[in-house]
Design an enzyme around this catalytic site. Structure first.
Site, PDB file in Angstrom:
ATOM      1  N   PRO A 161      28.467 -53.037 -16.667  1.00  0.00           N
ATOM      2  CG  PRO A 161      28.085 -53.097 -18.959  1.00  0.00           C
ATOM      3  CD  PRO A 161      28.009 -52.185 -17.771  1.00  0.00           C
ATOM      4  CG  ASN A 162      30.686 -57.802 -18.983  1.00  0.00           C
ATOM      5  OD1 ASN A 162      30.059 -58.855 -18.834  1.00  0.00           O
ATOM      6  ND2 ASN A 162      30.515 -57.023 -20.032  1.00  0.00           N
TER       7      ASN A 162
ATOM      8  NE  ARG B  79      35.588 -57.497 -18.612  1.00  0.00           N
ATOM      9  CZ  ARG B  79      35.132 -56.270 -18.752  1.00  0.00           C
ATOM     10  NH1 ARG B  79      34.834 -55.555 -17.683  1.00  0.00           N
ATOM     11  NH2 ARG B  79      34.948 -55.755 -19.942  1.00  0.00           N
TER      12      ARG B  79
ATOM     13  CE1 TYR C  23      38.834 -53.508 -18.190  1.00  0.00           C
ATOM     14  CE2 TYR C  23      38.649 -55.787 -18.937  1.00  0.00           C
ATOM     15  CZ  TYR C  23      38.447 -54.430 -19.147  1.00  0.00           C
ATOM     16  OH  TYR C  23      37.859 -54.003 -20.297  1.00  0.00           O
TER      17      TYR C  23
ATOM     18  CG  ASN D 220      34.310 -48.471 -15.042  1.00  0.00           C
ATOM     19  OD1 ASN D 220      33.943 -48.351 -16.211  1.00  0.00           O
ATOM     20  ND2 ASN D 220      35.336 -49.221 -14.675  1.00  0.00           N
TER      21      ASN D 220
ATOM     22  CB  ALA E 226      30.551 -52.349 -22.619  1.00  0.00           C
TER      23      ALA E 226
ATOM     24  CD  GLU F  40      34.049 -41.401 -19.014  1.00  0.00           C
ATOM     25  OE1 GLU F  40      33.774 -40.215 -19.285  1.00  0.00           O
ATOM     26  OE2 GLU F  40      34.317 -42.254 -19.880  1.00  0.00           O
TER      27      GLU F  40
ATOM     28  CG  HIS G 193      37.036 -45.837 -18.363  1.00  0.00           C
ATOM     29  ND1 HIS G 193      35.907 -46.570 -18.604  1.00  0.00           N
ATOM     30  CD2 HIS G 193      36.757 -44.567 -18.744  1.00  0.00           C
ATOM     31  CE1 HIS G 193      34.989 -45.785 -19.125  1.00  0.00           C
ATOM     32  NE2 HIS G 193      35.464 -44.567 -19.216  1.00  0.00           N
TER      33      HIS G 193
ATOM     34  NE  ARG H 221      41.255 -52.391 -23.411  1.00  0.00           N
ATOM     35  CZ  ARG H 221      40.201 -52.932 -22.794  1.00  0.00           C
ATOM     36  NH1 ARG H 221      39.604 -52.277 -21.802  1.00  0.00           N
ATOM     37  NH2 ARG H 221      39.761 -54.119 -23.158  1.00  0.00           N
TER      38      ARG H 221
HETATM   39  C1  DQA Z   1      36.330 -50.241 -18.789  1.00  0.00           C
HETATM   40  C2  DQA Z   1      36.740 -50.026 -20.250  1.00  0.00           C
HETATM   41  C3  DQA Z   1      35.599 -50.363 -21.192  1.00  0.00           C
HETATM   42  O1  DQA Z   1      36.001 -50.168 -22.536  1.00  0.00           O
HETATM   43  C4  DQA Z   1      35.194 -51.805 -21.038  1.00  0.00           C
HETATM   44  O2  DQA Z   1      34.081 -52.091 -21.856  1.00  0.00           O
HETATM   45  C5  DQA Z   1      34.935 -52.196 -19.629  1.00  0.00           C
HETATM   46  C6  DQA Z   1      35.784 -51.643 -18.569  1.00  0.00           C
HETATM   47  C7  DQA Z   1      37.514 -50.072 -17.821  1.00  0.00           C
HETATM   48  O3  DQA Z   1      37.259 -49.944 -16.626  1.00  0.00           O
HETATM   49  O4  DQA Z   1      38.667 -50.074 -18.244  1.00  0.00           O
HETATM   50  O5  DQA Z   1      34.099 -53.031 -19.354  1.00  0.00           O
HETATM   51  O6  DQA Z   1      35.351 -49.285 -18.455  1.00  0.00           O
END
Ligand code: DQA
Length: 144
Positions: A11-12, A19, A24, A76, A79, A100, A102, A109
């Site tokens: 998501p997002n 964003r 990011y 990835n 959240a 995984e 990120h 964070r």
């Molecule tokens: C994320 C880190 C997560 O905590 C966050 O909710 C994201 C992006 C990252 O790529 O750094 O949406 O996965």
């Protein structure tokens, strides 16, 4: 070697570029994906990429990966990393090796980002290397 690789964005991540660019980066998700597709093509590897904001759709993609004989998953989960037992269970169920990824370093964070439902069942985790993390994961997956 993996011939059939699946990349899942949670998501997002469709809002990359808009964003929180300080966290990011400025690249759009399509720029990141295009770069990865070029690498996959160089190695004649089939790379499928999906982004979804819904947990259930991500779970379905993981199930489909089993039936379509995906060799390796890069995810990835965004959240959902910190909340989703369902995505963890899906990955455990299909037993497809995964990395995984990120973009940000989740350990630098907020404390709620320090825990992942995925990392202890992942082959490995890459966190904090920005878009390079996807490329490193893809190169590893190709060789695997
Ligand atoms: C994320 C880190 C997560 O905590 C966050 O909710 C994201 C992006 C990252 O790529 O750094 O949406 O996965």
């Amino acid at each position: 070697m993996s011939n059939n690789i699946l990349l899942l964005h949670g998501p997002n991540l469709n809002l990359l570029g808009i964003r929180e660019p300080d966290i990011y980066g400025n690249k759009k998700l399509s720029d990141i994906n295009d770069h990865l597709k070029i690498i996959a093509k160089e190695y004649s590897v089939n790379l499928s990429i999906y982004q979804d904001n819904s947990e259930s759709v991500i779970v379905e993609h993981i199930h489909d990966a089993y039936y379509s004989k995906v060799d390796f998953i890069i995810i990835n989960a965004a959240a959902f990393t910190h909340t989703s037992v369902a995505i963890r269970d899906a990955l455990s169920s299909v037993k497809i090796p995964f990395i995984e990824v990120h973009l940000s370093n989740i350990y630098k964070r907020e404390p709620f980002r320090h825990s992942s439902y995925l990392s202890d069942i992942a082959l490995g985790m890459i966190t904090g290397l920005g878009e390079n993390g996807y490329e490193a994961a893809l190169r590893y997956a190709i060789k695997y």
